[in-house]
Design a protein around this motif. Sequence first.
Motif, mmCIF file in Angstrom:
data_model
loop_
_atom_site.group_PDB
_atom_site.id
_atom_site.type_symbol
_atom_site.label_atom_id
_atom_site.label_comp_id
_atom_site.label_asym_id
_atom_site.label_seq_id
_atom_site.Cartn_x
_atom_site.Cartn_y
_atom_site.Cartn_z
ATOM 1 N N ASP A 75 27.591 -0.691 50.748
ATOM 2 C CA ASP A 75 27.835 -1.661 50.033
ATOM 3 C C ASP A 75 29.710 -1.869 50.396
ATOM 4 O O ASP A 75 30.439 -1.108 50.326
ATOM 5 C CB ASP A 75 27.947 -1.701 48.347
ATOM 6 C CG ASP A 75 28.701 -2.842 47.715
ATOM 7 O OD1 ASP A 75 28.623 -3.702 48.114
ATOM 8 O OD2 ASP A 75 28.652 -2.429 46.456
ATOM 9 N N LEU A 76 29.824 -2.822 51.259
ATOM 10 C CA LEU A 76 31.187 -3.261 51.714
ATOM 11 C C LEU A 76 32.149 -3.849 50.470
ATOM 12 O O LEU A 76 31.937 -4.835 50.176
ATOM 13 C CB LEU A 76 31.145 -3.818 52.935
ATOM 14 C CG LEU A 76 30.680 -3.290 54.105
ATOM 15 C CD1 LEU A 76 30.603 -4.313 55.239
ATOM 16 C CD2 LEU A 76 31.567 -2.028 54.603
ATOM 17 N N GLY A 77 32.919 -3.060 49.908
ATOM 18 C CA GLY A 77 33.698 -3.391 48.799
ATOM 19 C C GLY A 77 32.699 -3.261 47.400
ATOM 20 O O GLY A 77 32.381 -3.909 46.932
ATOM 21 N N CYS A 78 32.620 -1.933 47.291
ATOM 22 C CA CYS A 78 31.693 -1.239 46.365
ATOM 23 C C CYS A 78 32.168 -1.193 45.007
ATOM 24 O O CYS A 78 31.404 -0.957 43.903
ATOM 25 C CB CYS A 78 31.184 -0.060 46.724
ATOM 26 S SG CYS A 78 32.370 1.328 46.517
ATOM 27 N N ALA A 129 37.297 -1.919 54.580
ATOM 28 C CA ALA A 129 36.041 -2.369 55.299
ATOM 29 C C ALA A 129 36.402 -2.471 56.785
ATOM 30 O O ALA A 129 35.556 -2.074 57.417
ATOM 31 C CB ALA A 129 35.619 -3.369 54.638
ATOM 32 N N PHE A 140 23.403 -3.785 55.445
ATOM 33 C CA PHE A 140 24.931 -4.052 55.099
ATOM 34 C C PHE A 140 24.930 -5.101 53.616
ATOM 35 O O PHE A 140 24.467 -6.380 53.785
ATOM 36 C CB PHE A 140 25.840 -4.812 55.976
ATOM 37 C CG PHE A 140 25.939 -4.103 57.306
ATOM 38 C CD1 PHE A 140 27.308 -3.176 57.612
ATOM 39 C CD2 PHE A 140 25.061 -3.921 58.238
ATOM 40 C CE1 PHE A 140 27.286 -2.425 58.438
ATOM 41 C CE2 PHE A 140 25.212 -3.204 59.393
ATOM 42 C CZ PHE A 140 26.266 -2.304 59.398
ATOM 43 N N LEU A 142 27.322 -7.069 50.794
ATOM 44 C CA LEU A 142 28.375 -7.703 50.629
ATOM 45 C C LEU A 142 28.292 -8.755 49.341
ATOM 46 O O LEU A 142 27.677 -9.775 49.468
ATOM 47 C CB LEU A 142 29.091 -8.626 51.759
ATOM 48 C CG LEU A 142 29.380 -7.779 53.110
ATOM 49 C CD1 LEU A 142 27.931 -7.905 53.866
ATOM 50 C CD2 LEU A 142 30.680 -8.513 53.713
ATOM 51 N N ASN A 144 30.772 -11.079 48.073
ATOM 52 C CA ASN A 144 31.878 -11.790 48.266
ATOM 53 C C ASN A 144 32.933 -10.913 47.979
ATOM 54 O O ASN A 144 33.902 -11.127 47.308
ATOM 55 C CB ASN A 144 31.863 -12.958 47.235
ATOM 56 C CG ASN A 144 32.961 -13.926 47.690
ATOM 57 O OD1 ASN A 144 33.156 -13.949 48.948
ATOM 58 N ND2 ASN A 144 33.517 -14.715 46.593
ATOM 59 N N PRO A 145 33.395 -9.831 48.973
ATOM 60 C CA PRO A 145 34.543 -8.950 48.750
ATOM 61 C C PRO A 145 35.831 -9.324 49.419
ATOM 62 O O PRO A 145 36.710 -8.941 48.907
ATOM 63 C CB PRO A 145 33.814 -7.517 49.417
ATOM 64 C CG PRO A 145 32.953 -8.173 50.412
ATOM 65 C CD PRO A 145 32.456 -9.517 50.255
ATOM 66 N N LEU A 151 36.086 -10.605 57.240
ATOM 67 C CA LEU A 151 34.731 -10.696 57.409
ATOM 68 C C LEU A 151 34.441 -10.706 58.887
ATOM 69 O O LEU A 151 33.352 -10.124 59.407
ATOM 70 C CB LEU A 151 34.144 -11.966 56.445
ATOM 71 C CG LEU A 151 32.651 -12.267 56.618
ATOM 72 C CD1 LEU A 151 31.812 -10.973 56.294
ATOM 73 C CD2 LEU A 151 32.232 -13.554 56.092
ATOM 74 N N TYR A 173 24.291 -11.149 51.996
ATOM 75 C CA TYR A 173 25.758 -11.558 51.645
ATOM 76 C C TYR A 173 25.480 -12.162 50.185
ATOM 77 O O TYR A 173 24.908 -13.328 50.231
ATOM 78 C CB TYR A 173 26.089 -12.609 52.698
ATOM 79 C CG TYR A 173 27.821 -13.125 52.509
ATOM 80 C CD1 TYR A 173 28.472 -12.371 51.714
ATOM 81 C CD2 TYR A 173 28.013 -14.153 53.347
ATOM 82 C CE1 TYR A 173 29.727 -12.824 51.705
ATOM 83 C CE2 TYR A 173 29.377 -14.517 53.168
ATOM 84 C CZ TYR A 173 30.295 -14.098 52.447
ATOM 85 O OH TYR A 173 31.571 -14.215 52.423
#
Length: 214
Positions: A75-78, A129, A140, A142, A144-145, A151, A173
């Motif tokens: 999770d990118l931006g968890c 990230a 992956f 995301l 909306n981080p 991105l 996404y």
Amino acid sequence: MKFYMKLRHKLATLKSCLYDKRLGIDASREFRKAPKAAEDNSFYKDMISYQPVFYGRLEKVLAYLKLTEDDVFVDLGCGKGRVLFFMAQQRIKKVIGVELNSDLFTVAQENLRNLRHRNSQIELLNIDAVCFDPVEVTIFFLFNPFGQSTLEKVLSNIKNSLSINPRKIRIVYYSAQFRQVLDKQNWLTYEGFVENDACLVWRSNQNRGKEVRM
Ligand SMILES: C[S@@+](CC[C@H](N)C(=O)[O-])C[C@H]1O[C@@H](n2cnc3c(N)ncnc32)[C@H](O)[C@@H]1O
């Protein structure tokens, strides 16, 4: 109509609150103290603030993905970690949470200590990230981080990682504000959506590994 939408939102918040409690975590939107966060210390200065995804939505994502024991999920931006602690209930190889905001990261660490149950290895990283090495990841996520610049750099890192470790990857996404960035990647194919277009999924092209080795 507005009343029903508000009611639905309230019920989803309540359900997520109860689900958090069952896992032993707190991933609510609220902070006990104000996060340092208002300051954006990301490389491209395009952070988007914390908001946790509802479990009801995660259940739909999970049903769509059909994860296997070989999957590594990030999770990118968890944030406080709700997505990864939910995914860690599955028998998969590993789940990783990447969070730049140190206040949120501290809560995620606390949540990891309190987590009641898990079926996979969990790793938490307090980094931007753009600095994350995606070489082992297959999924992956995301929500909306961040903005377009981060991105684009993240996607470029993922693309490069396919030449080091050719593999099938998928990118999920949620609330896809910058979907055009993914649409223009010729190494990705749009695969489908979960729940009324709110969550879009792309996968790496099948022959990507072969292409890269040539
Ligand atoms: C909308 S929230 C999503 C939280 C979590 N994924 C969830 O669904 O519950 C976006 C998160 O991304 C984090 N973030 C924003 N830019 C980042 C960056 N460049 N690197 C790492 N995390 C970032 C924010 O601090 C925030 O916690």
